[in-house]
Scaffold this motif. Structure first.
Motif, PDB file in Angstrom:
ATOM      1  N   MET A 175     -12.953 -11.804 -23.008  1.00  0.00           N
ATOM      2  CA  MET A 175     -12.955 -12.913 -22.000  1.00  0.00           C
ATOM      3  C   MET A 175     -12.332 -12.437 -20.695  1.00  0.00           C
ATOM      4  O   MET A 175     -11.077 -11.944 -21.157  1.00  0.00           O
ATOM      5  N   ILE A 176     -13.041 -12.637 -19.619  1.00  0.00           N
ATOM      6  CA  ILE A 176     -12.432 -12.316 -18.361  1.00  0.00           C
ATOM      7  C   ILE A 176     -11.446 -13.393 -17.824  1.00  0.00           C
ATOM      8  O   ILE A 176     -12.207 -14.473 -17.640  1.00  0.00           O
ATOM      9  N   ARG A 177     -10.371 -13.225 -17.541  1.00  0.00           N
ATOM     10  CA  ARG A 177      -9.476 -14.269 -16.988  1.00  0.00           C
ATOM     11  C   ARG A 177      -9.170 -13.977 -15.645  1.00  0.00           C
ATOM     12  O   ARG A 177      -9.087 -13.185 -14.911  1.00  0.00           O
ATOM     13  N   VAL A 178      -9.625 -15.299 -14.719  1.00  0.00           N
ATOM     14  CA  VAL A 178      -9.594 -15.328 -13.263  1.00  0.00           C
ATOM     15  C   VAL A 178      -8.664 -16.140 -12.739  1.00  0.00           C
ATOM     16  O   VAL A 178      -8.525 -17.506 -13.449  1.00  0.00           O
ATOM     17  N   LEU A 179      -8.000 -15.869 -11.711  1.00  0.00           N
ATOM     18  CA  LEU A 179      -7.278 -16.813 -11.123  1.00  0.00           C
ATOM     19  C   LEU A 179      -7.809 -17.112  -9.640  1.00  0.00           C
ATOM     20  O   LEU A 179      -8.051 -16.171  -8.720  1.00  0.00           O
ATOM     21  N   LEU A 180      -7.900 -18.355  -9.296  1.00  0.00           N
ATOM     22  CA  LEU A 180      -8.384 -18.722  -8.043  1.00  0.00           C
ATOM     23  C   LEU A 180      -7.441 -19.077  -7.079  1.00  0.00           C
ATOM     24  O   LEU A 180      -6.452 -20.104  -7.459  1.00  0.00           O
ATOM     25  N   ALA A 181      -7.417 -18.449  -6.073  1.00  0.00           N
ATOM     26  CA  ALA A 181      -6.366 -18.818  -4.833  1.00  0.00           C
ATOM     27  C   ALA A 181      -6.942 -19.099  -3.585  1.00  0.00           C
ATOM     28  O   ALA A 181      -7.370 -18.179  -2.806  1.00  0.00           O
ATOM     29  N   ASP A 182      -7.115 -20.423  -3.274  1.00  0.00           N
ATOM     30  CA  ASP A 182      -7.587 -20.798  -2.077  1.00  0.00           C
ATOM     31  C   ASP A 182      -6.989 -22.095  -1.664  1.00  0.00           C
ATOM     32  O   ASP A 182      -6.482 -22.931  -2.447  1.00  0.00           O
ATOM     33  N   ASP A 183      -6.711 -22.346  -0.327  1.00  0.00           N
ATOM     34  CA  ASP A 183      -5.992 -23.588  -0.067  1.00  0.00           C
ATOM     35  C   ASP A 183      -6.996 -24.809  -0.042  1.00  0.00           C
ATOM     36  O   ASP A 183      -6.370 -26.046  -0.035  1.00  0.00           O
TER      37      ASP A 183
END
Length: 221
Positions: free
Chosen positions: A1-9
């Motif tokens: 499983m590819i784990r993603v962090l979303l960084a956006d205001d």
């Protein structure tokens, strides 16, 4: 499983990306951040495989946040893909130099975003269609006097040849055709070159190709 962090205001942007990514059987959103400081903190705690990082964010912009992440030896496995509204964003050049593994515009097709996430996990650099050549031209235009080429002495003649082809934007398949070898052989040469030079991925290899003087302005054919 590819784990993603979303960084956006923008919460709406994060929600859209989250819905798309979580719908995939091999990808999950491990966390979210609304500014650069939070992004760096979350990466340290969650250790995601990929960070989708907006360039313009409050407190700490995505560029500075990327430098912190890629400069931390304990986070060397984390790949950062920069996101922006404009293809010709003035920060793209510096983003790749700072260690980002790729660059995408926010209106990228869903399939391209998913391909990007999977590609960077495999160690490939990722740029939006049409951006690659312009970005390479920007590297060429902005490159200073070639840095010391001492690092290149670690490479074989074939590896230097392959690095130059990576530097002008060729894929493994295109390199294989150019050198009349198999794609697997081309990939092996690229991988060995990155290991010898300590490059995180192909994007950094492009930077090194210009900074070492191995590739010079005009070599875009």
């Amino acid at each position: 499983m590819i784990r993603v962090l979303l960084a956006d205001d923008q919460s709406l942007v994060r929600a859209g990306f989250k819905a798309l990514l979580d719908a995939q059987p091999d990808i999950e959103v491990a966390g979210e951040a609304s500014d650069g400081e939070e992004a760096v903190r979350e990466v340290g705690e969650l250790r995601p495989d990929v960070v989708l990082m907006d360039i313009r964010m409050p407190l700490l912009d995505g560029l500075a946040a990327t430098r912190r992440i890629t400069g931390d030896g304990e986070l060397k496995e984390v790949k950062v893909v920069m996101l922006t509204t404009f293809e010709l964003d003035e920060y793209v050049f510096e983003a790749i130099r700072s260690g980002a593994s790729g660059f995408l515009v926010k209106d990228t097709e869903p399939e391209e975003l998913l391909r990007a996430v999977r590609a960077v996990v495999e160690g490939d650099a990722l740029l939006s269609p049409g951006v690659t050549r312009r970005l390479i031209a920007e590297f060429a235009a902005r490159s200073k006097e070639p840095a010391t080429a001492d690092a290149l002495t670690r490479l074989t003649e074939r590896e230097r040849e392959v690095m130059a082809l990576v530097g002008i934007g060729l894929s493994n398949e295109e390199i294989a055709r150019r050198l009349v070898v198999s794609p697997l052989t081309a990939k092996t040469h690229v991988s060995r070159t990155m290991v010898k030079l300590g490059a995180r991925d192909r994007a950094q290899l492009v930077v090194l190709a210009y900074e070492s003087g191995l590739v010079r302005p005009g070599w875009l054919g």
